[in-house]
Design a protein around this motif. Structure first.
Motif, short mmCIF file in Angstrom:
data_model
loop_
_atom_site.label_atom_id
_atom_site.label_comp_id
_atom_site.label_asym_id
_atom_site.label_seq_id
_atom_site.Cartn_x
_atom_site.Cartn_y
_atom_site.Cartn_z
N GLN A 93 -42.62 -50.42 -3.00
CA GLN A 93 -41.51 -50.67 -3.60
C GLN A 93 -41.00 -49.64 -4.13
O GLN A 93 -41.76 -49.21 -5.04
CB GLN A 93 -41.55 -52.03 -3.97
CG GLN A 93 -42.16 -53.16 -3.25
CD GLN A 93 -41.22 -53.66 -2.35
OE1 GLN A 93 -39.78 -53.31 -2.25
NE2 GLN A 93 -41.61 -54.25 -1.19
N GLU A 126 -37.39 -47.68 -5.92
CA GLU A 126 -36.06 -47.75 -6.61
C GLU A 126 -35.00 -47.76 -5.51
O GLU A 126 -34.04 -48.37 -5.32
CB GLU A 126 -35.50 -46.44 -7.69
CG GLU A 126 -36.43 -46.50 -9.04
CD GLU A 126 -35.68 -47.05 -10.18
OE1 GLU A 126 -34.59 -46.62 -10.08
OE2 GLU A 126 -36.41 -47.11 -10.96
N PHE A 148 -57.53 -49.44 -5.72
CA PHE A 148 -56.42 -49.32 -6.73
C PHE A 148 -54.97 -49.95 -6.43
O PHE A 148 -54.25 -49.97 -7.17
CB PHE A 148 -56.15 -47.65 -6.62
CG PHE A 148 -57.36 -46.86 -7.02
CD1 PHE A 148 -58.12 -47.30 -8.23
CD2 PHE A 148 -57.59 -45.73 -6.56
CE1 PHE A 148 -59.25 -46.59 -8.63
CE2 PHE A 148 -58.71 -44.98 -6.96
CZ PHE A 148 -59.50 -45.53 -8.05
N PRO A 170 -60.90 -51.90 -8.16
CA PRO A 170 -61.80 -50.94 -8.26
C PRO A 170 -63.20 -51.35 -8.81
O PRO A 170 -63.35 -52.30 -9.50
CB PRO A 170 -61.22 -49.81 -9.15
CG PRO A 170 -60.05 -50.61 -10.00
CD PRO A 170 -59.75 -51.77 -9.01
N GLY A 171 -64.29 -50.73 -8.27
CA GLY A 171 -65.51 -51.07 -8.80
C GLY A 171 -66.55 -49.99 -8.60
O GLY A 171 -66.34 -48.97 -7.89
N VAL A 176 -65.28 -42.64 -6.10
CA VAL A 176 -63.69 -41.70 -5.60
C VAL A 176 -63.98 -40.42 -6.04
O VAL A 176 -64.10 -40.09 -7.15
CB VAL A 176 -62.66 -42.32 -5.87
CG1 VAL A 176 -61.66 -41.70 -5.30
CG2 VAL A 176 -62.45 -43.92 -5.60
N PHE A 184 -61.37 -37.17 -6.10
CA PHE A 184 -59.99 -37.10 -5.73
C PHE A 184 -59.62 -35.55 -5.38
O PHE A 184 -60.57 -34.45 -5.80
CB PHE A 184 -59.21 -37.30 -7.14
CG PHE A 184 -59.05 -38.65 -7.45
CD1 PHE A 184 -58.13 -39.72 -7.02
CD2 PHE A 184 -59.97 -39.07 -8.51
CE1 PHE A 184 -58.05 -40.84 -7.44
CE2 PHE A 184 -60.25 -40.42 -8.80
CZ PHE A 184 -59.39 -41.24 -8.06
N GLU A 218 -57.07 -33.63 -6.81
CA GLU A 218 -56.59 -33.03 -7.95
C GLU A 218 -57.91 -33.39 -9.14
O GLU A 218 -58.50 -34.49 -8.80
CB GLU A 218 -55.29 -33.89 -8.77
CG GLU A 218 -54.27 -33.37 -7.89
CD GLU A 218 -54.10 -34.61 -6.90
OE1 GLU A 218 -54.44 -35.54 -7.08
OE2 GLU A 218 -53.09 -34.36 -5.94
N LEU A 219 -58.11 -32.51 -9.81
CA LEU A 219 -59.46 -32.55 -10.55
C LEU A 219 -59.44 -34.04 -11.55
O LEU A 219 -58.20 -34.03 -12.22
CB LEU A 219 -59.62 -31.49 -11.35
CG LEU A 219 -59.93 -30.27 -10.57
CD1 LEU A 219 -59.74 -29.13 -11.26
CD2 LEU A 219 -61.31 -30.29 -10.04
N ALA A 220 -60.20 -34.86 -11.46
CA ALA A 220 -60.19 -35.89 -12.35
C ALA A 220 -61.50 -35.87 -13.22
O ALA A 220 -61.68 -36.79 -13.81
CB ALA A 220 -60.20 -37.19 -11.48
N ILE A 221 -61.98 -34.96 -13.22
CA ILE A 221 -63.22 -34.78 -14.22
C ILE A 221 -62.45 -34.65 -15.83
O ILE A 221 -61.37 -34.01 -15.95
CB ILE A 221 -64.20 -33.57 -14.13
CG1 ILE A 221 -63.30 -32.28 -13.95
CG2 ILE A 221 -65.13 -34.10 -13.05
CD1 ILE A 221 -64.40 -31.15 -13.90
#
Lengths: 258, 261, 254
Positions: A16, A18, A58, A76-77, A82, A84, A86-89
């Motif tokens: 959904q 705008e 998510f 999430p569990g 996961v 990613f 893009e760095l998610a550290i």
């Protein structure tokens, strides 16, 4: 049915926005067996990431069900790790503290944490960088930390969203070999998204090909493995069978060019 | 979905509405003396009274004129001095300790001293605004000029550009995001300095308007005056500074060094 | 080497003082406008030996300290609440922006009507001045944290509290420090201005009171004290925290 590690049936997702609803994916059905390495290739914007996010928990799918070990996914569990693109550290944690984060959250003892972290630092060739901060590492190193963090938490399933897309070509080859070795050593179930055909075939037991948006799965190819222990690029490129599969997949993917 | 969107649209109106409601309820129950705590209706009436009288217009004009004068002086002198210092490291090294010190006492701290120099009035306010704006613009310009990558400069120099041309076509646009950030936060300090200066060091202006409200125990005038001050500050930020930033910084794909204020 | 470095910081001030003295003597500026450096020194010695400067400075430092603590206690949690929830952010952002435009000092006349000429008035004004930038920057900091950090932690099994502790708090810290620095810049000036009008002690009171008796020497001692104290607070307290967090995490100029 009960043996499927992941079972996606009748999945479809609509965002959904705008400007009104946007169909993110077509209807998707797929299953992943325990210990299997499944890769998914498809053009940008076909909804690969949406599917992965839904499996991760998510987002809630607009339609259809996703079962993990026969139970519907609620959110999430820690059974599904996961990695990613893009760095998610976390930039404010050292390599060691990033890798051990999952165990810290699970409340593991320090001794246990140190043992696991040390093993993964060794496996992912991060020795000597334990106390560095992420900004002091190269892109490839950072992604190694992200992979190690996910493995350290010891989830049953690992979801990877184009994890090596932002890494330079040379480092990428090394990372792919390291990942293959890691998977062979640990026997995890892996669902891996990429838009690189070679990467998909090199890593996978099974390759899924998606159509352009709204994406559905248009083909599925098994990749036979002769020696599960050692996958390396030299023997891969020298293998005529692999070249055949690559050509087939390339053909399927090219038909979906936008 | 549409309901959600309507809620989303209306959300920004919620906190003021809650505040007005709480204020009205408090006033209805406690009935405080209007000289200390005006009613919502009282403030609205004061708005009307102020809008119809000729004092408000004159006060707004006086304040804006001082801000314009002081800020213009501050921006022009700050940018020029910043460029000179930014291009010559010894000058920057010499001036930095002075700038750090004078920045720490910029604005209202000067009031007791300079009130003896300029007396009460516009010159005093303009000096205090200049003083607030100059050091921030100066510091940001020096930083911006020093941080323009040398590669870009070499690029135009190899195209045959003179030093002047390279300053004009590389250093100036390169430093612009920093200069704009400096101007934006400088105006924040300048606006505050102006109101403070006008409280005691002027006979006209918005600061004087609210100060006279206190003298005559007219809390309604103070509240109305504060709301006008806020509205003007917000209008300046939205219709003057933000568009300038958008047109330059964002179009070039640059990110202002510090967008938060 | 160290001496040379210190000399390079002092040299500009020496030049400035020489210039100031030359103007004073050369242009025959009256003592009611500007006094010569020795007069300021004498006033400084007088104010220090009689404990006057210490008393007024202590009052200012005490108020700014208390105000900073309270503002932190209010501003940071509020900023988190607003930043972590997009509806709250949507609702409160314009509201906060509006109040950021009304400087604390503009509320001073009202505060005087409510609380009289007391420390409470000054405290309220300074807290108001400090809180808004702290809330605002905390909010901005929380919202600038990549969503992936949160998602990654969720899939490592982290709960809400854990995410606040491990992601939101350290992630927003640099921005909180920036807000605090800005807030202190505004707050210190609001404090001085408020002290000038409230006249209940503090360095603002010192310099404004000296104005009444045309004691330019005292005014200038007060101004120098105000500048030095601000630099000490900024450099010794705020900046180390800033450079520690920013540089260590590589968030400065990535």
């Amino acid at each position: 049915m009960a043996t499927d590690k992941i079972a996606v049936s009748g999945f479809r997702h609509v965002f959904q926005t705008e400007a009104g609803p946007v169909q993110a994916t077509g209807t998707i059905d797929l299953t992943i067996q325990p210990g299997e390495f499944v890769t998914l290739v498809g053009p940008s914007g076909c909804g690969k990431t949406t599917l992965l996010k839904a499996i991760a928990g998510f987002i809630q799918p607009s339609e259809g069900t996703i079962l993990c070990d026969g139970k519907p996914i609620k959110g999430p569990g820690r059974d599904r790790g996961v990695v990613f693109q893009e760095l998610a550290i976390l930039p404010w944690r050292t390599v060691r503290r990033n890798i051990g984060h999952g165990l810290e959250i699970a409340g593991a003892s320090k001794a246990e944490r140190d043992k696991t972290v040390a093993r993964l630092i060794d496996l992912m060739s991060l020795t000597g960088f334990e106390d560095r901060y992420p900004h002091e590492l190269s892109g490839g190193m950072k992604q190694r930390v992200a992979v190690a963090r996910t493995w350290a938490a010891d989830p049953e399933i690992i979801l990877m969203d184009e994890p090596f897309a932002a890494v330079d070509a040379m480092t990428r080859l090394t990372l792919q070999e390291e990942l293959a070795r890691l998977c062979a050593a640990t026997g995890k179930t892996v669902f891996f998204i990429t838009h690189s055909v070679e990467e998909a075939i090199f890593l996978a037991d099974r390759v899924l090909v998606m159509t352009r948006r709204p994406g559905t799965i248009k083909a599925e190819l098994a990749v036979p493995r002769r020696n599960a222990g050692g996958r390396d690029w030299d023997s891969f490129t020298a293998d005529p069978e692999m070249r055949d599969i690559a050509e087939k997949v390339m053909h399927l993917v090219h038909a979906e060019r936008v | 979905m549409t309901v959600n969107r309507i809620v989303w649209r209306l959300l920004p109106a919620a906190p003021p509405a809650v505040l007005l409601l709480a204020w009205s309820i408090y006033w209805a129950i406690e009935q405080p003396p209007p000289s200390v705590m005006p009613s919502v209706v009282g403030v609205i009436a004061t708005f009307g009274e102020l809008a119809l009288g000729d004092r408000l217009g004159a006060d707004i004009l006086a304040s804006l004129g001082r801000l314009l004068g002081g800020a213009a002086c501050g921006i022009v002198t700050g940018t020029i001095a910043g460029f000179v210092a930014g291009l010559h490291r010894p000058i920057a090294a010499f001036l930095t300790p002075l700038v750090v010190f004078f920045n720490a006492i910029s604005g209202i701290v000067w009031l007791p001293l300079v009130i003896g120099w300029f007396g009460v009035g516009s010159a005093l306010a303009i000096f205090l605004i200049w003083n607030s704006v100059f050091f921030i613009v100066f510091q940001n310009t020096v930083l911006g000029v020093q941080l323009v990558p040398e590669v870009l400069e070499y690029g135009v120099r190899t195209l045959g550009a003179s030093r002047w041309e390279s300053i004009r076509s590389v250093t100036l646009p390169g430093a612009l995001p920093y200069i704009l950030t400096g101007i934006r936060s400088g105006l924040g300090f300048g606006w505050r300095a102006l109101i403070a200066a006008e409280l005691v060091g002027a006979t006209t202006g918005l600061g004087q308007l609210i100060f006279s409200g206190a003298e005559y125990h007219r809390a309604d005038i103070i509240v109305a005056g504060c709301l006008i001050i806020g509205a003007i500050a917000m209008a300046m930020d939205r219709w003057l500074l933000l568009p300038i930033e958008r047109r330059t910084v964002q179009r070039w794909g640059l990110i202002a060094p510090d967008r938060s204020r | 080497m160290r001496l040379l470095r210190e000399l390079r910081i002092l040299l500009p001030f020496i030049v400035l003082i020489a210039l100031w003295w030359a103007i004073k003597v050369g242009a025959q500026v009256s003592d009611t406008m500007l006094v010569a450096p020795p007069a300021v020194w004498d006033a400084f010695v007088h104010l220090v030996t009689h404990g006057i400067l210490a008393e007024y400075a202590a009052s200012s430092l005490y108020l700014i300290g208390v105000a900073a603590l309270i503002s932190f206690g209010i501003g940071v949690p509020l900023g988190f609440a607003v930043g972590a929830n997009r509806y709250a952010a949507r609702a409160l952002e314009p509201f906060l922006r509006f109040f950021q435009g009304i400087s604390g000092i503009a509320w001073l006349p009202l505060a005087i009507l409510w609380f009289g000429f007391t420390h409470t008035t000054t405290l309220v004004i300074v807290i108001y001045t400090l809180v808004v930038p702290i809330v605002f920057n905390t909010m901005v900091g929380v919202r600038a944290i990549p969503e992936n950090y949160v998602l990654a932690l969720q899939s490592l099994g982290a709960g809400r509290l854990r995410i606040v502790r491990d992601v939101y708090l350290p992630g927003a810290l640099p921005s909180i420090v920036v807000g605090t620095r800005l807030g202190m810049g505004y707050g210190w000036r609001a404090l001085i201005a408020s002290e000038m009008l409230v006249r209940q002690g503090g360095l603002g009171d010192l310099i404004f009171g000296a104005r009444t008796f045309n004691q330019i020497d005292r005014i200038m001692v007060g101004m120098i004290a105000i500048g030095c104290l601000y630099i000490v607070v900024d450099r010794l307290l705020v900046q180390p925290v800033e450079s520690m967090t920013l540089a260590r995490w590589g968030l400065l100029r990535q």
